[in-house]
Design an enzyme around this catalytic site. Structure first.
Site, mmCIF file in Angstrom:
data_model
loop_
_atom_site.group_PDB
_atom_site.id
_atom_site.type_symbol
_atom_site.label_atom_id
_atom_site.label_comp_id
_atom_site.label_asym_id
_atom_site.label_seq_id
_atom_site.Cartn_x
_atom_site.Cartn_y
_atom_site.Cartn_z
ATOM 1 N N LYS A 78 0.810 -1.225 0.000
ATOM 2 C CA LYS A 78 0.000 0.000 0.000
ATOM 3 C C LYS A 78 0.842 1.273 0.000
ATOM 4 O O LYS A 78 0.426 2.305 -0.492
ATOM 5 C CB LYS A 78 -0.953 -0.007 1.198
ATOM 6 C CG LYS A 78 -2.096 -0.997 0.994
ATOM 7 C CD LYS A 78 -3.260 -0.680 1.920
ATOM 8 C CE LYS A 78 -4.478 -1.504 1.564
ATOM 9 N NZ LYS A 78 -4.334 -2.918 2.001
ATOM 10 N N GLU B 201 -9.386 6.878 3.591
ATOM 11 C CA GLU B 201 -10.255 5.985 4.346
ATOM 12 C C GLU B 201 -9.420 4.773 4.723
ATOM 13 O O GLU B 201 -8.422 4.468 4.074
ATOM 14 C CB GLU B 201 -11.437 5.539 3.485
ATOM 15 C CG GLU B 201 -11.147 4.352 2.557
ATOM 16 C CD GLU B 201 -10.128 4.644 1.459
ATOM 17 O OE1 GLU B 201 -9.989 5.822 1.076
ATOM 18 O OE2 GLU B 201 -9.462 3.680 1.000
ATOM 19 N N SER C 201 1.421 -9.957 -0.829
ATOM 20 C CA SER C 201 1.121 -8.522 -0.722
ATOM 21 C C SER C 201 1.548 -7.894 0.592
ATOM 22 O O SER C 201 1.801 -6.692 0.655
ATOM 23 C CB SER C 201 -0.372 -8.299 -0.947
ATOM 24 O OG SER C 201 -1.133 -9.096 -0.059
HETATM 25 C C1 LIG Z 1 -5.138 -3.904 1.741
HETATM 26 C C2 LIG Z 1 -4.432 -5.168 1.480
HETATM 27 C C3 LIG Z 1 -4.835 -6.034 0.449
HETATM 28 C C4 LIG Z 1 -6.052 -5.805 -0.405
HETATM 29 O O1 LIG Z 1 -6.006 -4.654 -1.186
HETATM 30 P P1 LIG Z 1 -5.798 -4.684 -2.765
HETATM 31 O O2 LIG Z 1 -6.112 -3.299 -3.165
HETATM 32 O O3 LIG Z 1 -6.727 -5.691 -3.338
HETATM 33 O O4 LIG Z 1 -4.376 -5.032 -3.020
HETATM 34 C C5 LIG Z 1 -4.093 -7.184 0.217
HETATM 35 N N1 LIG Z 1 -3.023 -7.481 0.977
HETATM 36 C C6 LIG Z 1 -2.609 -6.685 1.983
HETATM 37 C C7 LIG Z 1 -1.418 -7.091 2.771
HETATM 38 C C8 LIG Z 1 -3.303 -5.502 2.271
HETATM 39 O O5 LIG Z 1 -2.892 -4.722 3.281
#
Ligand SMILES: *Cc1c(COP(=O)(O)O)cnc(C)c1O
Length: 412
Positions: A94, A116, A388
């Site tokens: 993010k 948000e 992610s």
């Molecule tokens: C917020 C988040 C997501 C989901 O958000 P996307 O916009 O779909 O990438 C996925 N993995 C992590 C670690 C997050 O913090």
């Protein structure tokens, strides 16, 4: 189809096939036009690109590693690489978006930032970028989420952000987005809204994808260097869709690479879930037309997932188009399967993944099990999964849910 509907077009697309657009109050249209123009200009400015690249390198820690997960590969009978977004500053992808948009806001003379947040991950990333660039930061957060995610609330406050509780509805992410949009309508002359995923009215879906495609561009280069050929399959979890679209963007033109997005099936697709692409219908949420979870009366449904980041009843419009056009495939993984994958990756590789990311890993296990059962062959080649984020934030949730003993060392 409208011009710009090609998701690979170099412009800042307003539409992806029929999806996207700007379903917002009239007063925001001029601001969205200015934001689009500012992004087109900034993208082409070598000074902006150099400043962003410099921060991504020395502050965020990019490029993040591409790691060959040997023990996981052995278990699956197939080579898997992990793109390590969990190693980025603040522990997830993010920050790529938050820093890029904060730089863009400063460039356009906006010193007040709103955002948000649901679980608080995007709020922390935005508060971090605002501390770094000395910008005022207000984060809208449902009061139920404030209660559930207290450590992230404290982090945001330490970083200098004001956390505004939202008391409407279920007091979670959907209401927080609506509150942020209302703030923006009122303060649009002085304020930039850093939306947290590839959702919202144009140009946000394209802007966020452009800022997250660093994941896919790096991963493609690293994968070629490691294996001498592209992966057969590229896999990422999908909440709003930003880490997935950023990953996919690097491979969209590679026709041989299969793109697989993994949504949250929660308690199952017949029960509570967050699978907007697998089980949603075309509708409008938070400013764009996409695939959305709503009931017979048109009421937006409460999504559910064990992972707060996948717990959203909508998804970015480009994913809806990639689904319809057949370029990407979307699957869904239950809470239970994600928890199992969380535990397995931790024990096999010494990497504690975010519960969101564990959904993408879980699909590998589900796919391997299905192949074993049907004696079907997997495509030749190897897989690349975007991890992610890291799982520190999820420890309380996981320890609550794992059966007694499963989190300890007495099994396997
Ligand atoms: C917020 C988040 C997501 C989901 O958000 P996307 O916009 O779909 O990438 C996925 N993995 C992590 C670690 C997050 O913090």
């Amino acid at each position: 189809m409208s011009p710009g509907s090609d998701p690979t077009s170099p412009g800042v697309e307003e539409y992806f096939g029929p999806y996207g657009g700007r379903y917002v109050p009239e007063v925001l249209i001029a601001a969205l036009d200015r934001l689009t123009a500012a992004w087109v200009e900034a993208r082409a400015d070598p000074a902006f690109a150099a400043e962003l690249a410099g921060l991504l390198d020395s502050y965020v820690g990019r490029p993040t590693k591409l790691y060959k997960a040997t023990r996981l590969s052995q278990r699956l009978g197939r080579t898997v690489y992990l793109k390590r977004e969990d190693l980025a500053h603040t522990g997830a992808h993010k920050i790529n978006n938050a820093i890029g948009q904060a730089l863009l806001a400063r460039r356009t003379g906006k010193r007040r930032i709103i955002a948000e947040t649901g679980a608080g991950q995007h709020g922390v990333a935005t508060a971090t970028a605002c501390a770094l660039l000395d910008l005022e930061c207000v984060v809208y957060m449902g009061s139920e989420d404030i209660r559930r995610q207290h450590p992230n609330v404290e982090r945001m406050r330490l970083l200098g952000a004001r956390v505004e509780p939202v008391e409407a509805g279920a007091k979670t992410l959907k209401e927080a987005v609506s509150a942020a949009i209302r703030d923006w309508v009122t303060n649009v002359e002085t304020t930039h809204y850093i939306i947290g995923s590839a959702v919202g009215p144009a140009p946000y879906p394209a802007l966020v994808r452009d800022l997250q495609r660093v994941i896919g561009d790096e991963a493609r280069r690293q994968a070629l260097a490691a294996e001498g050929e592209l992966p057969a399959r590229v896999i990422a979890c999908v909440g709003g869709g930003s880490n997935a679209i950023g990953t996919f963007a690097g491979f969209l033109d590679d026709a041989t690479v299969e793109l697989i997005g993994v949504e949250a099936a929660g308690e199952g697709l017949e029960a509570r879930h967050g699978a907007s692409l697998s089980a949603g219908r075309t509708g409008v949420l938070h400013g764009s037309l996409s695939s959305v979870l709503f009931d017979e009366d048109g009421q937006i449904l409460e999504a559910h997932s064990i992972s707060a980041g996948l717990d959203y009843p909508g998804v970015g419009p480009e994913h809806a188009w990639l689904r319809d056009s057949g370029r990407a495939r979307y699957v869904a993984i239950t809470d239970i399967a994600a928890l199992d994958a969380f535990r397995q990756l931790t024990r096999l590789e010494g990497i504690i993944p975010a519960l969101e990311s564990a959904h993408a890993i879980a699909w590998l296990f589900a796919d391997a099990a299905e192949r074993a059962e049907q004696r079907g062959a997997a495509p030749a080649g190897y897989d690349l999964v975007t991890l992610s984020g890291r799982g520190d934030k999820d420890l309380a949730e996981v320890l609550d849910r794992l059966p007694a003993g499963a989190a300890g060392c007495a099994d396997e």
